[in-house]
Design a protein around this motif. Structure first.
Motif, PDB file in Angstrom:
ATOM      1  N   GLU A 247       0.842  -1.189   0.000  1.00  0.00           N
ATOM      2  CA  GLU A 247       0.000   0.000   0.000  1.00  0.00           C
ATOM      3  C   GLU A 247       0.878   1.241   0.000  1.00  0.00           C
ATOM      4  OE1 GLU A 247      -2.777   0.133   3.147  1.00  0.00           O
ATOM      5  OE2 GLU A 247      -4.172  -1.281   2.224  1.00  0.00           O
ATOM      6  N   PRO A 248       0.590   2.214  -0.849  1.00  0.00           N
ATOM      7  CA  PRO A 248       1.434   3.421  -0.899  1.00  0.00           C
ATOM      8  C   PRO A 248       1.327   4.222   0.390  1.00  0.00           C
ATOM      9  CG  PRO A 248      -0.537   3.694  -2.249  1.00  0.00           C
ATOM     10  CD  PRO A 248      -0.526   2.256  -1.818  1.00  0.00           C
ATOM     11  N   SER A 250       0.583   7.125   2.976  1.00  0.00           N
ATOM     12  CA  SER A 250      -0.579   8.001   3.129  1.00  0.00           C
ATOM     13  C   SER A 250      -0.381   8.858   4.364  1.00  0.00           C
ATOM     14  CB  SER A 250      -1.863   7.171   3.260  1.00  0.00           C
ATOM     15  OG  SER A 250      -2.976   7.999   3.520  1.00  0.00           O
ATOM     16  N   PRO A 255       4.700   3.447   3.328  1.00  0.00           N
ATOM     17  CA  PRO A 255       4.151   2.300   2.601  1.00  0.00           C
ATOM     18  C   PRO A 255       4.104   1.066   3.495  1.00  0.00           C
ATOM     19  CG  PRO A 255       6.379   2.807   1.869  1.00  0.00           C
ATOM     20  CD  PRO A 255       5.970   3.929   2.755  1.00  0.00           C
TER      21      PRO A 255
END
Length: 699
Positions: A247-248, A250, A255
Motif C-alpha cells: 500500500e502506498p 498516506s 508504505p
C-alpha cells in the motif's frame, strides 16, 4: 592635473570595493531536510548469490551510514550452532559483515538488519532490509505468510519473532521442549502491521513458534516473553495461496505490506512461569494483619501455622486475589488481649513445595512479623547534641521575636488610651511602668507560644469502609459496604432504611389564612424492609438488599457502633439519601447465546464494553442456549467481548507452552452487516444473537 588623477584614483577604489562586496562569501541557505534513507549501491557478493564460500560480506551505500540497536535488530537465519553472531563493522559508506565461523554448507542464509541501518546525518532508517545468499548451488525460496496478534486484545503485534523448526526435532509428543532445546532452521520478524513473510523455506514440515522478545536476547524466557504456538506442523508446498501487495504511503504513514489471507495465525500469551513454591517475603502492614507472599501463583498449601506464644484459634486465613498472597487476621476474643499484642510475632509455618526432582515435599520456616507505628505527621529530626543545641537556639529566638511583636502591639494600644485620658506625652518605658494601663489593654504579652494545630484538629476514626453504590442506585447491584478489617459483629437491628415521599405542608397558623407555595412540605419516611448479608468467607463485605422501586427516594441510616471489627473499632454514624435509577431512562441489551455445534461443556464470559475497551457489565458462567439481559445501560455504543471459558472458573486463563495448551480464546462479536457496534437507547430493548459456533470459527 593632480586633482584629476586623485579623483580617478578615488573612483577606482570605490568601484573595487563594490566588486569585493559583491563577491564576498555568504553562509549557504541550504535546501529541504534530507528525509530519504540510505540506498544500497552494491554488495559483495551480490544479493541472492549462490555457492558463497567466504566469511565476509560487504554492503555499500550511497551515503555515510551508522548502525543503531544492532544487538536487538540484527538477526541471522539460521543462527550458528554456538549462537555466535557475525561481527558488524561500519566503514564510511559500507558495512562489513564477518562470520566468526565458516557458514554451514548448502544452506540459505538470511541476514535481517531490521531497522538498524540509518544515515549518519539525519538518522533516516532503512527499514526491514535483509540480505540473502546461499552456500550451496541454489537458494531455498519457498514461502509462508502469517499474522501475529495479542491473545487478549486481538491487536496485531509489531516486532514479534517467528522460529521455524524442523518438525522431526519434536520427539516428545506430550511435552513440547522444541523452543528451549532445538536450533531453528529460520527466523523471521513481523512488520509494522503484525504480518510476516518467511521466504527461505524448504519443502519439509515445520513446527512454528512466535515470541515477543522483550529483552532482545532472541531466546524465549518463560514468564518474561510472550509466546504463541500452533497445534500442528506446516509444509509450505501444501499451504493455500495468498495475495501480497504494498500500500502506498498516506499522510504520516509510510508504505505498508499487505497479505490476504495470512496463512498462519498466532495469538501471543504470557504463560505463568513454573516455579517451586517458596516464601518470598512476610510483613505486618497492620497491627492485626500478617501478610505472606509466595513465589508461585498456585494457591499455597499450608500444612501448619503455629504462632509462638499466641492461641492459633485467633488467626483467620484469607487468600489474596492473585493467589500468591495469604493474609492472616488476628482476632483476640477480648479488647484487652488485642491491646496486649506484641510488636513482634513469630510463627512456625509448614507448606507444600517441590524438591530438586519436582517431587512434593513439606518445608518449614520460622517467620518474624514486626509492626511499626509510623506517625505520618511527625517530622524526622536529628537527635545529636549539636542538632538539639541549634534547635533550642532557634526556638528561643522565635519566642523572643513573638514577645517583641506583642509588646509593640501593647504599647501602641496603651499610648492611645493614655492620650484619650489627657496624659502628657510619655516614653515606651513610662507606659510599661504605668500599672493602671494593664487592665485596660486587652493584649496578653505573656503569650509567646503558638497554638498547637493538632489540638484543634479532631482525631480521625481509624474505622473505615467504602460504600459501593452510585446515586442513582442500580437496583440490581444493591448497596455494598467494603471494610478494611474483618467484622466481629453487626447489629442489624439498629440499621434503618426508609422510603422518602412528599408529605402535606404544615397547617397555617391562626393569623394566616393561606399557605404560600414557597413553603417547604414535610418529608414522610416510611420504613422499608431489607436484608443484610455478611460475606461468610472474608467478613469484610456487607450487602444491603431491598425491593427497590424505580425513581423512588430512600434514606439509609447506620448509627455509630453498628459495625465492630476484630480490632474492636466501631463505625461513625452514616446517613445517606439516594434515589433508585429509573429503568426507562436506560437501555437494555438482550444477549441470546445460540449453541449450534459448539462444545456444551464450555462456559462463556460476556463483557459489554465501550468502544474504548472499558468493561461496563460482565456476566460470568454464561452457557449456550440461554438469554441474558444487561440492564441500566446509559445510551451509547457498545461492543461485546466473548471469552471461551474452557475450565469454567469464570476467568480468562493463559496458555502453557510445554503442555501445548492454548490460551482461552477471546472474540469480539460482529454483525455481518452492521459491524461491532451495539447501540443502546433509552427505554429500548436491543436483541443480539450470538452464534457461538460461528463466532469462534473465525480466525
Amino acid at each position: 592635473m593632480q586633482s584629476v588623477q586623485l579623483r580617478y584614483w578615488i573612483f577606482a577604489v570605490l568601484v573595487s570595493a563594490v566588486f569585493v562586496q559583491c563577491a564576498s562569501i555568504a553562509q549557504p541557505q541550504g535546501g529541504p531536510r534530507d528525509s530519504l534513507p540510505p540506498l544500497i549501491v552494491s554488495t559483495t557478493p551480490q544479493q541472492r548469490a549462490t555457492d558463497f564460500k567466504g566469511k565476509r560480506i560487504v554492503l555499500n551505500f550511497n551515503e555515510y551510514i551508522t548502525l543503531q540497536d544492532q544487538q536487538k535488530e540484527f538477526v541471522v537465519s539460521p543462527p550458528a550452532a554456538d549462537n555466535s553472531k557475525p561481527t558488524l563493522t561500519v566503514k564510511g559508506r559500507s558495512i562489513q559483515v564477518d562470520f566468526q565461523n565458516q557458514p554451514d554448507s548448502a544452506t540459505t542464509y538470511r541476514l535481517d538488519f531490521g531497522n538498524a541501518i540509518a544515515d549518519n546525518n539525519e538518522g533516516n532508517r532503512l527499514g526491514n532490509y535483509a540480505f540473502i545468499f546461499s552456500t550451496g548451488p541454489q537458494l531455498d525460496t519457498l514461502m509462508m505468510s502469517g499474522l501475529v496478534r495479542d491473545a487478549q486484545t486481538r491487536d496485531s503485534v509489531i516486532g514479534a519473532m517467528l522460529f521455524f523448526f524442523d518438525a522431526r526435532l519434536d520427539s516428545l509428543p506430550d511435552q513440547d521442549s522444541t523452543l528451549f532445546n532445538a536450533r531453528p532452521d529460520a527466523i523471521f520478524r513481523t512488520d509494522s502491521s503484525g504480518l510476516f513473510l518467511a521466504d527461505i523455506l524448504k519443502d519439509k514440515d515445520y513446527r512454528v513458534y512466535a515470541i515477543l522478545d522483550k529483552n532482545g536476547n532472541q531466546r524465549y524466557e518463560s514468564g518474561s516473553d510472550y509466546v504463541a504456538m500452533l497445534d500442528t506442523t506446516y509444509n509450505p508446498t501444501r499451504m493455500p495461496d495468498f495475495d501480497m501487495w504494498i500500500e502506498p504511503a498516506s499522510g504520516k504513514r509510510g508504505p505498508r505490506r499487505q497479505i490476504d489471507p495470512p496463512q498462519l495465525l498466532f495469538d501471543l500469551f504470557m504463560e505463568e512461569p513454573i516455579r517451586r513454591q517458596t516464601i518470598l517475603g512476610s510483613s505486618r502492614p497492620e497491627r492485626q494483619k500478617l501478610e505472606i507472599v509466595f513465589n508461585s501463583i498456585e494457591q499455597a498449601q499450608i500444612v501448619s501455622f503455629a504462632p509462638v506464644g499466641l492461641d492459633s484459634t485467633w488467626f483467620r486465613r484469607e487468600n489474596g486475589i492473585k493467589g500468591d498472597t495469604v493474609w492472616y487476621w488476628i482476632a483476640p476474643p477480648t479488647q484487652e488481649e488485642a491491646a496486649a499484642l506484641q510488636d513482634t510475632i513469630r510463627v512456625n509455618i509448614s507448606y507444600m513445595t517441590q524438591d530438586s526432582l519436582w517431587q512434593p515435599q513439606v518445608k518449614s520456616e520460622l517467620l518474624t512479623f514486626t509492626h511499626r507505628i509510623v506517625d505520618p505527621t511527625a517530622r524526622r529530626r536529628p537527635t545529636t547534641a549539636a542538632a538539639d543545641s541549634i534547635r533550642q537556639a532557634r526556638e528561643a529566638k522565635r519566642k523572643a521575636k513573638r514577645a517583641a511583636r506583642l509588646q509593640k502591639k501593647w504599647i501602641r494600644m496603651a499610648r492611645k488610651i493614655s492620650r484619650r485620658r489627657g496624659d502628657p506625652k510619655r516614653t515606651d518605658a513610662e507606659l510599661l511602668a504605668d500599672t493602671t494601663l494593664f487592665k485596660q489593654v486587652d493584649v496578653d504579652t505573656t503569650q509567646t507560644e503558638r497554638p498547637n494545630r493538632d489540638e484543634s484538629i479532631p482525631q480521625k476514626n481509624p474505622f473505615s469502609f467504602n460504600v459501593k453504590a452510585a446515586n442513582p442506585l442500580n437496583p440490581e447491584n444493591h448497596i455494598r459496604l467494603e471494610f478494611d478489617y474483618p467484622l466481629r459483629s453487626v447489629d442489624v437491628s439498629r440499621i434503618q432504611l426508609t422510603k422518602v415521599s412528599e408529605g402535606q405542608s404544615a397547617l397555617p397558623s391562626r393569623d394566616r389564612q393561606t399557605v404560600t407555595a414557597a413553603e417547604p412540605s414535610e418529608k414522610l419516611h416510611t420504613p422499608e424492609p431489607f436484608t443484610v448479608e455478611v460475606d461468610s468467607i472474608t467478613r469484610r463485605a456487607v450487602t444491603i438488599r431491598a425491593n427497590w422501586k424505580a425513581d423512588d427516594e430512600y434514606n439509609l441510616l447506620i448509627p455509630d457502633s453498628v459495625f465492630r471489627n476484630i480490632a474492636f473499632q466501631a463505625n461513625d454514624t452514616l446517613e445517606s439519601t439516594f434515589k433508585v435509577a429509573d429503568s426507562s431512562k436506560f437501555g437494555i441489551v438482550i444477549l441470546d447465546l445460540q449453541a449450534g455445534t459448539g462444545n456444551s461443556d464450555y462456559e462463556y464470559i460476556l463483557e459489554l464494553q465501550t468502544t474504548g475497551g472499558k468493561t461496563v457489565q460482565r456476566i460470568k458462567h454464561a452457557v449456550a442456549g440461554e438469554s441474558y439481559r444487561l440492564r441500566y445501560l446509559p445510551a451509547g455504543t457498545y461492543w461485546l467481548r466473548v471469552t471461551e471459558d474452557r475450565n469454567r472458573n469464570g476467568e480468562w486463563d493463559t496458555g502453557d507452552l510445554v503442555k501445548r495448551r492454548q490460551a482461552e480464546r477471546i472474540r469480539l462479536w460482529e454483525h455481518p452487516l452492521n459491524g461491532r457496534d451495539i447501540l443502546a437507547k433509552e427505554n429500548w430493548d436491543v436483541g443480539v444473537v450470538v452464534d457461538l459456533t460461528e463466532l469462534f470459527s473465525q480466525p
